[in-house]
Design a protein around this motif. Structure first.
Motif, PDB file in Angstrom:
ATOM      1  N   THR A 241      21.833  14.289   6.325  1.00 30.28           N
ATOM      2  CA  THR A 241      21.748  15.623   5.727  1.00 30.28           C
ATOM      3  C   THR A 241      22.094  16.733   6.707  1.00 30.28           C
ATOM      4  O   THR A 241      22.798  17.692   6.354  1.00 30.28           O
ATOM      5  CB  THR A 241      20.329  15.864   5.175  1.00 30.28           C
ATOM      6  OG1 THR A 241      20.002  14.819   4.262  1.00 30.28           O
ATOM      7  CG2 THR A 241      20.243  17.213   4.457  1.00 30.28           C
ATOM      8  N   HIS A 242      21.630  16.614   7.941  1.00 31.24           N
ATOM      9  CA  HIS A 242      21.715  17.748   8.863  1.00 31.24           C
ATOM     10  C   HIS A 242      22.713  17.581  10.011  1.00 31.24           C
ATOM     11  O   HIS A 242      22.941  18.537  10.756  1.00 31.24           O
ATOM     12  CB  HIS A 242      20.331  18.043   9.454  1.00 31.24           C
ATOM     13  CG  HIS A 242      19.345  18.555   8.445  1.00 31.24           C
ATOM     14  ND1 HIS A 242      19.524  19.749   7.795  1.00 31.24           N
ATOM     15  CD2 HIS A 242      18.180  18.027   7.970  1.00 31.24           C
ATOM     16  CE1 HIS A 242      18.498  19.957   6.965  1.00 31.24           C
ATOM     17  NE2 HIS A 242      17.685  18.925   7.056  1.00 31.24           N
ATOM     18  N   LEU A 243      23.315  16.385  10.167  1.00 32.80           N
ATOM     19  CA  LEU A 243      24.270  16.236  11.270  1.00 32.80           C
ATOM     20  C   LEU A 243      25.437  17.210  11.175  1.00 32.80           C
ATOM     21  O   LEU A 243      25.852  17.763  12.205  1.00 32.80           O
ATOM     22  CB  LEU A 243      24.775  14.786  11.349  1.00 32.80           C
ATOM     23  CG  LEU A 243      25.672  14.466  12.547  1.00 32.80           C
ATOM     24  CD1 LEU A 243      24.964  14.773  13.861  1.00 32.80           C
ATOM     25  CD2 LEU A 243      26.128  13.009  12.513  1.00 32.80           C
ATOM     26  N   PRO A 244      26.012  17.481   9.972  1.00 31.57           N
ATOM     27  CA  PRO A 244      27.049  18.518   9.915  1.00 31.57           C
ATOM     28  C   PRO A 244      26.552  19.874  10.419  1.00 31.57           C
ATOM     29  O   PRO A 244      27.295  20.613  11.083  1.00 31.57           O
ATOM     30  CB  PRO A 244      27.406  18.578   8.431  1.00 31.57           C
ATOM     31  CG  PRO A 244      27.102  17.206   7.918  1.00 31.57           C
ATOM     32  CD  PRO A 244      25.855  16.795   8.664  1.00 31.57           C
ATOM     33  N   GLY A 245      25.294  20.224  10.131  1.00 28.71           N
ATOM     34  CA  GLY A 245      24.727  21.473  10.629  1.00 28.71           C
ATOM     35  C   GLY A 245      24.540  21.457  12.132  1.00 28.71           C
ATOM     36  O   GLY A 245      24.762  22.468  12.815  1.00 28.71           O
ATOM     37  N   VAL A 246      24.114  20.318  12.673  1.00 23.12           N
ATOM     38  CA  VAL A 246      23.975  20.169  14.129  1.00 23.12           C
ATOM     39  C   VAL A 246      25.323  20.400  14.798  1.00 23.12           C
ATOM     40  O   VAL A 246      25.431  21.137  15.800  1.00 23.12           O
ATOM     41  CB  VAL A 246      23.432  18.765  14.480  1.00 23.12           C
ATOM     42  CG1 VAL A 246      23.502  18.519  15.986  1.00 23.12           C
ATOM     43  CG2 VAL A 246      21.997  18.605  13.988  1.00 23.12           C
ATOM     44  N   ILE A 247      26.355  19.807  14.252  1.00 24.30           N
ATOM     45  CA  ILE A 247      27.691  19.929  14.831  1.00 24.30           C
ATOM     46  C   ILE A 247      28.219  21.355  14.698  1.00 24.30           C
ATOM     47  O   ILE A 247      28.889  21.877  15.603  1.00 24.30           O
ATOM     48  CB  ILE A 247      28.632  18.901  14.172  1.00 24.30           C
ATOM     49  CG1 ILE A 247      28.205  17.492  14.583  1.00 24.30           C
ATOM     50  CG2 ILE A 247      30.081  19.165  14.536  1.00 24.30           C
ATOM     51  CD1 ILE A 247      28.932  16.387  13.869  1.00 24.30           C
ATOM     52  N   SER A 248      27.894  22.012  13.592  1.00 20.15           N
ATOM     53  CA  SER A 248      28.299  23.407  13.414  1.00 20.15           C
ATOM     54  C   SER A 248      27.669  24.295  14.484  1.00 20.15           C
ATOM     55  O   SER A 248      28.319  25.215  15.001  1.00 20.15           O
ATOM     56  CB  SER A 248      27.902  23.888  12.027  1.00 20.15           C
ATOM     57  OG  SER A 248      28.243  25.252  11.850  1.00 20.15           O
ATOM     58  N   LEU A 249      26.404  24.030  14.833  1.00 22.59           N
ATOM     59  CA  LEU A 249      25.738  24.799  15.888  1.00 22.59           C
ATOM     60  C   LEU A 249      26.396  24.608  17.249  1.00 22.59           C
ATOM     61  O   LEU A 249      26.235  25.445  18.142  1.00 22.59           O
ATOM     62  CB  LEU A 249      24.264  24.398  15.975  1.00 22.59           C
ATOM     63  CG  LEU A 249      23.354  24.849  14.832  1.00 22.59           C
ATOM     64  CD1 LEU A 249      21.953  24.288  15.016  1.00 22.59           C
ATOM     65  CD2 LEU A 249      23.304  26.374  14.758  1.00 22.59           C
ATOM     66  N   CYS A 250      27.117  23.496  17.402  1.00 21.36           N
ATOM     67  CA  CYS A 250      27.823  23.257  18.660  1.00 21.36           C
ATOM     68  C   CYS A 250      29.122  24.050  18.744  1.00 21.36           C
ATOM     69  O   CYS A 250      29.829  23.984  19.765  1.00 21.36           O
ATOM     70  CB  CYS A 250      28.143  21.767  18.812  1.00 21.36           C
ATOM     71  SG  CYS A 250      26.702  20.686  18.853  1.00 21.36           S
ATOM     72  N   GLY A 251      29.455  24.805  17.673  1.00 21.46           N
ATOM     73  CA  GLY A 251      30.666  25.608  17.656  1.00 21.46           C
ATOM     74  C   GLY A 251      31.920  24.836  17.347  1.00 21.46           C
ATOM     75  O   GLY A 251      33.026  25.315  17.616  1.00 21.46           O
ATOM     76  N   LEU A 252      31.767  23.657  16.747  1.00 22.10           N
ATOM     77  CA  LEU A 252      32.915  22.821  16.422  1.00 22.10           C
ATOM     78  C   LEU A 252      33.351  23.048  14.980  1.00 22.10           C
ATOM     79  O   LEU A 252      32.549  23.454  14.142  1.00 22.10           O
ATOM     80  CB  LEU A 252      32.557  21.347  16.646  1.00 22.10           C
ATOM     81  CG  LEU A 252      32.237  20.975  18.098  1.00 22.10           C
ATOM     82  CD1 LEU A 252      31.667  19.558  18.160  1.00 22.10           C
ATOM     83  CD2 LEU A 252      33.486  21.078  18.966  1.00 22.10           C
ATOM     84  N   PRO A 253      34.617  22.769  14.636  1.00 20.12           N
ATOM     85  CA  PRO A 253      35.108  22.967  13.264  1.00 20.12           C
ATOM     86  C   PRO A 253      34.372  22.067  12.268  1.00 20.12           C
ATOM     87  O   PRO A 253      33.867  20.996  12.634  1.00 20.12           O
ATOM     88  CB  PRO A 253      36.588  22.570  13.362  1.00 20.12           C
ATOM     89  CG  PRO A 253      36.932  22.689  14.811  1.00 20.12           C
ATOM     90  CD  PRO A 253      35.685  22.360  15.568  1.00 20.12           C
ATOM     91  N   PRO A 254      34.304  22.467  10.998  1.00 14.16           N
ATOM     92  CA  PRO A 254      33.607  21.672   9.979  1.00 14.16           C
ATOM     93  C   PRO A 254      34.147  20.251   9.814  1.00 14.16           C
ATOM     94  O   PRO A 254      33.424  19.362   9.375  1.00 14.16           O
ATOM     95  CB  PRO A 254      33.822  22.478   8.693  1.00 14.16           C
ATOM     96  CG  PRO A 254      34.092  23.870   9.158  1.00 14.16           C
ATOM     97  CD  PRO A 254      34.802  23.745  10.467  1.00 14.16           C
ATOM     98  N   THR A 255      35.433  20.055  10.160  1.00 20.90           N
ATOM     99  CA  THR A 255      35.993  18.710  10.008  1.00 20.90           C
ATOM    100  C   THR A 255      35.255  17.694  10.876  1.00 20.90           C
ATOM    101  O   THR A 255      35.186  16.506  10.525  1.00 20.90           O
ATOM    102  CB  THR A 255      37.482  18.697  10.387  1.00 20.90           C
ATOM    103  OG1 THR A 255      37.649  19.326  11.668  1.00 20.90           O
ATOM    104  CG2 THR A 255      38.309  19.437   9.352  1.00 20.90           C
TER     105      THR A 255
END
Length: 406
Positions: A241-255
């Motif tokens: 559920t939240h790994l995409p959000g974790v990655i978004s916080l790292c400043g990486l693209p949604p892909t």
């Protein structure tokens, strides 16, 4: 022995059973595990907030588990076919109507009750038990690994597909298309139809489902197995559920969020099949302890490492190897403890524990993010739980147990 429900000695028949069970799990699990990709656009569209939407997802985690013991009890009595048909229709309906919901209660109903409930009814408790009954004992470990890998393969395919559909048609239409895709699994309900045979050992009286559950709940090894699987649910649901959000916080693209979910699924195929082979060679409780310890180490390394694109993808791959590879040894221990007759009911209770952990992982993830703007506290909790799960499996006694009547 009823050959219709135990047509297990022909290799084509075995692979047909595996295709039906693994294919069903691939479609339902793939769609369900891709729902985290819709969280952000759903929040933008509805304005409900990450916490409220996470509550709907968290309720779905819990309800997915709650439905499985009951679905398992019905499947133990009537067979898997009708149970799978109802479950698949419900998960398709829930997914299809989710974009029409604009309130927290509506999302809980669509995502949590219909979608997750349907996925639970047609979930691993029924699928694993069906394969356990229809496939010879010496092939069950590999069979459960293949079925579990089916769910991961579905996730690997569905996450990029969901992103592609969203880019073409918007999140609303993309989710409804995924709902219709689930109906492709309906032929499996016909394939796996029929009433199972309740086999019992010579000289031993048949045990009712109620007595089987009562006896299992008094068994320390079974309870420790359930406690460990609760931790697995916490890890898996939080990441899904939240790994995409974790990655978004790292400043990486949604892909990177989509590919991280896909890689989780891809590498879980490797982990699941490898674990399916390993359960016939090594002690299952030791394999489980090793998996949970590996998760703790992987999370610690991830927290200490700069969050670049390659790092998050490698982390997803490592976690994928342990993601649901806990299922073959866990299901294997339940079958070893109590035999296949009440497998769907007893493994369903273990899955319920898994989903209690899943509810906590999703809900706490949303709450901790809203309170702190990051997921750091959740990661620390994750590490402590992984270490605890690694330790709690060590006292489990791997031996066949007799179910006692009340």
């Amino acid at each position: 022995m009823n050959t219709k429900n135990n047509f297990v000695n022909s290799y084509p028949a075995i692979w047909l059973v595996l295709l039906g069970t693994a294919g069903t799990f691939a479609l339902s699990m793939g769609v369900r595990q891709s729902m985290g990709l819709f969280l952000s656009p759903m929040n933008t569209s509805t304005g409900l907030g990450v916490g409220n939407i996470s509550l709907a997802f968290a309720f779905g985690q819990l309800w997915w588990g709650l439905t499985q013991p009951f679905a398992g009890a019905v499947a133990d009595k009537l067979g898997a076919g009708r149970v799978l048909f109802i479950g698949l229709v419900l998960v398709a309906l829930g997914t299809f109507i989710t974009p029409l919901m604009t309130t927290t209660a509506g999302l809980i109903f669509a995502i949590g009750i219909l979608g997750a409930g349907g996925a639970g009814i047609a979930g691993p408790a029924v699928l694993m038990a069906t394969a356990t009954r229809m496939i010879p004992a010496e092939k069950r470990g590999l069979a459960t690994g293949i079925i579990n890998a089916g769910g991961s393969f579905g996730q690997f395919l569905m996450a990029p597909l969901a992103v592609w559909l969203m880019s073409l048609y918007g999140w609303n239409n993309a989710m409804q298309i995924l709902g219709l895709v689930i109906l492709l699994a309906l032929p499996a309900a016909f394939l796996l139809r029929g009433k199972p045979v309740q086999n019992t050992a010579a000289g031993q009286a048949p045990t009712s489902t109620k007595d089987a559950i009562y006896s299992a709940l008094k068994t320390p090894s079974y309870l420790m197995l359930a406690a460990g699987f609760l931790v697995c649910g916490f890890h898996v649901a939080f990441l899904a559920t939240h790994l995409p959000g974790v990655i978004s916080l790292c400043g990486l693209p949604p892909t990177y969020g989509a590919w991280s979910l896909g890689i989780l699924g891809l590498f879980n195929i490797v982990g699941s099949i490898s674990m399916g082979l390993a359960v016939s060679r090594w002690r299952m409780k030791s394999l489980l302890s090793l998996l949970y310890a590996a998760r703790a180490v992987a999370i610690i390394v991830f927290l200490l490492t700069p969050k670049t694109g390659p790092v998050v993808l490698v982390f997803a791959a490592v976690m994928g190897l342990t993601f649901l590879s806990t299922v073959p040894p866990t299901a294997g221990l339940v079958a070893k403890f109590f035999g296949p007759a009440h497998m769907a009911s007893l493994f369903g209770i273990i899955m319920l524990a898994h989903q209690v952990g899943g509810f906590l992982g999703v809900w706490l993830g949303g709450k901790i993010f809203e309170a702190n703007g990051n997921f750091n506290l959740l990661w620390y909790i994750d590490i402590c739980l992984a270490v605890g799960a690694a330790l709690i499996h060590l006292p489990i006694k791997e031996k066949q147990l007799q179910l006692q009547a009340t």
